[in-house]
Structure formats: C-alpha cells, structure tokens
Design an enzyme around this catalytic site. Structure first.
Site, short mmCIF file in Angstrom:
data_model
loop_
_atom_site.label_atom_id
_atom_site.label_comp_id
_atom_site.label_asym_id
_atom_site.label_seq_id
_atom_site.Cartn_x
_atom_site.Cartn_y
_atom_site.Cartn_z
N ASN A 9 0.87 -1.18 0.00
CA ASN A 9 0.00 0.00 0.00
C ASN A 9 0.91 1.22 0.00
O ASN A 9 1.53 1.53 1.01
CB ASN A 9 -0.89 -0.04 1.26
CG ASN A 9 -1.64 1.27 1.47
OD1 ASN A 9 -1.77 2.09 0.56
ND2 ASN A 9 -2.13 1.48 2.69
N LYS A 11 0.12 4.31 -0.17
CA LYS A 11 -0.47 5.50 0.45
C LYS A 11 -0.24 6.71 -0.49
O LYS A 11 -0.30 6.52 -1.70
CB LYS A 11 0.13 5.72 1.83
CG LYS A 11 0.05 4.44 2.68
CD LYS A 11 0.39 4.62 4.12
CE LYS A 11 0.23 3.27 4.83
NZ LYS A 11 0.40 3.35 6.27
N HIS A 100 -9.26 1.56 5.39
CA HIS A 100 -7.95 1.64 6.02
C HIS A 100 -8.04 2.57 7.24
O HIS A 100 -8.80 3.54 7.23
CB HIS A 100 -6.92 2.17 5.02
CG HIS A 100 -5.51 2.07 5.52
ND1 HIS A 100 -4.99 2.99 6.40
CD2 HIS A 100 -4.55 1.15 5.30
CE1 HIS A 100 -3.74 2.62 6.69
NE2 HIS A 100 -3.45 1.52 6.03
N GLU A 102 -6.24 4.86 8.27
CA GLU A 102 -5.98 6.29 7.99
C GLU A 102 -7.22 6.96 7.40
O GLU A 102 -7.47 8.14 7.65
CB GLU A 102 -4.76 6.42 7.06
CG GLU A 102 -3.47 6.11 7.81
CD GLU A 102 -2.35 5.55 6.96
OE1 GLU A 102 -2.43 5.61 5.71
OE2 GLU A 102 -1.39 5.01 7.55
N GLU A 169 -5.09 -4.99 10.89
CA GLU A 169 -4.01 -4.02 11.05
C GLU A 169 -4.16 -3.28 12.38
O GLU A 169 -4.91 -2.30 12.46
CB GLU A 169 -4.04 -3.01 9.90
CG GLU A 169 -3.85 -3.61 8.54
CD GLU A 169 -3.27 -2.60 7.56
OE1 GLU A 169 -2.17 -2.84 7.08
OE2 GLU A 169 -3.91 -1.57 7.31
N GLY A 175 3.15 1.92 10.71
CA GLY A 175 4.12 3.00 10.51
C GLY A 175 4.94 3.34 11.74
O GLY A 175 5.60 4.37 11.80
N SER A 208 3.90 -2.55 10.12
CA SER A 208 5.36 -2.65 10.22
C SER A 208 5.91 -4.00 9.73
O SER A 208 6.84 -4.55 10.31
CB SER A 208 5.83 -2.35 11.64
OG SER A 208 5.49 -1.02 12.00
P1 PGA Z 1 3.19 0.06 7.58
O1 PGA Z 1 1.70 0.34 7.10
O2 PGA Z 1 3.64 -1.22 6.92
O3 PGA Z 1 3.98 1.25 7.13
O4 PGA Z 1 3.16 -0.09 9.06
C1 PGA Z 1 0.77 -0.69 6.95
C2 PGA Z 1 -0.54 -0.16 6.39
O5 PGA Z 1 -0.91 0.98 6.69
O6 PGA Z 1 -1.20 -0.85 5.61
#
Ligand code: PGA
Length: 247
Positions: A9, A11, A100, A102, A169, A175, A208
């Site tokens: 992803n 983003k 997601h 976010e 998640e 992140g 992560s």
């Molecule tokens: P990340 O994000 O691997 O940077 O932790 C995962 C995600 O938001 O799908």
C-alpha cells in the site's frame, strides 16, 4: 483452499515517474513461477494507475495486480474529490482497499460508509480488502476483540464473503516500527476467521511488515498474507517480502 495475498500500500507516495522506476527495479527482482494460489498486489495512488497497469501488462507472468486505495459507493454524483467503481473498472482495476485506519482516522470513515464502499466494489466485480484493527488505547483497555467484532459485523452486512480479503491491522503497529507479536496477530486473525460465514477468506496481517520479519509472519497458521505500507516503497525490499520463505 485459502489464497495467499502479499500486498503493498503506497499511500500518498510516488509520482508516475517514480512508480515506473519502482516497477523496473521490482519486476527484475521477482522470482517467476510463483504458486498459483499466491496473489501479489500493489495499491498505488490514483494518478499512477494507468502507467502502472500499462507497465505490468507486459509482465503478466509475474501475476502482479494493481489496485486502488479507495472508492466511493455511488457510481457517479456530486462527490468532489471521490473516485467511483466504474471509473476504476474502466482502467482495468480489480482490487481496492476499503476502510484503512488512515481513512477512518483522518477522513471520517465509519463502519457504515465502509460497508457501502465494500458493496459498491463487489457490485462492479472489484475485490475489496476490508481493513480492521484496534488503537493502542483500545488494546490497553482490553477492548480489542469487541471492537473488531463490531467492525466486522457492521462492515460486512450484506457483503459477499467469497469476493473479499480482510486485513487485520492494529493501528498502533502501523508506521511505528512496532510489529504485533506474530502469535498475537495469529490469535486475532483466528478470531476474525471464526466470525466469518466463509472460513476460507484470505486474511492478512498489516503493521510494520518488513523484509526482516516477513518469513516469521508467513509461518503462522492463520495468516494468509500481508498488507505492507512503508516497506513496499522500496523495490528491493518489497520484492524480498513477495519472495518470502516461510520459516
Ligand atoms: P506500515 O503500514 O507497513 O507502514 O506499518 C501498513 C498499512 O498501513 O497498511
């Protein structure tokens, strides 16, 4: 049989030029002849989708699928800034991320709008990835299970489970570099599976994921794949993740 799905992803990262450069390096690293039941996906920004699709068409044997990061529930309408399923279908998109954390945190997504978006995707033959997961506060208060059950119950109402991927998640692991213990991720994913009508739904872990921990994550019995944010931006690193070797 449960399908394996390794997804990146991006983003809000990468211009068209950067996306093309990534693909050249990434596809060169991919091992050919990957298993039939393994799906490789990259969820890229809307503006890069045409160049990504054009570039991967020539590499069809690698089975790399390009997906979008969101879609609106209406086919069209006065919804400034949104993209609809027919617009994605026209490009040749077959996968989309929905809900997601976010989107839920910064753009007001609720379980109800997530549900509408899932159904819109399926109506147009697009397979959605439904993202669920708890915050640090919810985990500390012991609310993880109840929260995720509510996300599933409301999010999946009237949704066809045969055309669906789920990603667990934990928000505190996204992140942050702080990965959820693999045994704990496996436990929660098992719990998610126990709530489904179709127990063969592919369920991913996200948060992560990196080249250093992918082999251990993919060794877990309930985990069918990963949704990778930051580590999917690096061509070599993401290729290592796709080429994982289960421990
Ligand atoms: P990340 O994000 O691997 O940077 O932790 C995962 C995600 O938001 O799908």
């Amino acid at each position: 049989m449960r399908r394996i799905a390794i997804a990146g992803n991006w983003k809000m990262y990468k211009t068209q030029v950067e996306a093309k450069e990534f693909l050249t390096n990434f596809l060169a690293e991919l091992k050919s002849g990957s298993a039939d039941n393994k799906l490789t996906l990259l969820f890229a920004p809307f503006t890069t989708l045409p160049v990504m699709l054009a570039a991967t068409g020539a590499y069809g044997s690698y089975g790399l699928n390009i997906g979008a990061q969101n879609l609106h529930w209406a086919d069209n309408g006065a919804f400034t800034g949104e993209i609809s399923a027919p617009m994605l279908v026209e490009l040749g998109i077959k996968y989309v991320i929905v809900g997601h954390s976010e989107r839920r945190q910064f753009f007001g997504e609720t379980n109800e709008t997530v549900n509408q978006r899932l159904k819109a995707a399926q109506k147009h033959g697009i397979t959605p990835i439904l993202c669920v997961g708890e915050s640090k506060q919810q985990r500390d208060r012991g609310e993880t299970e109840a929260w995720i059950m509510t996300q599933l119950k409301q999010g999946l109402e009237g949704v066809d489970q045969q055309n669906l991927i789920i990603a667990y998640e934990p928000i505190w692991a996204i992140g942050t570099g702080e990965t959820c213990e693999v045994a704990e991720a496996n436990r929660v994913i098992g719990l998610i599976r126990s709530q489904l009508i179709d127990r063969n739904v592919t369920i991913q872990y996200g948060g992560s994921v990196k080249p250093e921990n992918i082999d251990e994550i993919m060794s877990q019995s309930e985990i069918d794949g990963v949704l990778v944010g930051g580590a999917s931006l690096d061509a070599k690193g993401f290729a290592r993740i796709v080429n994982y070797q289960s421990l």
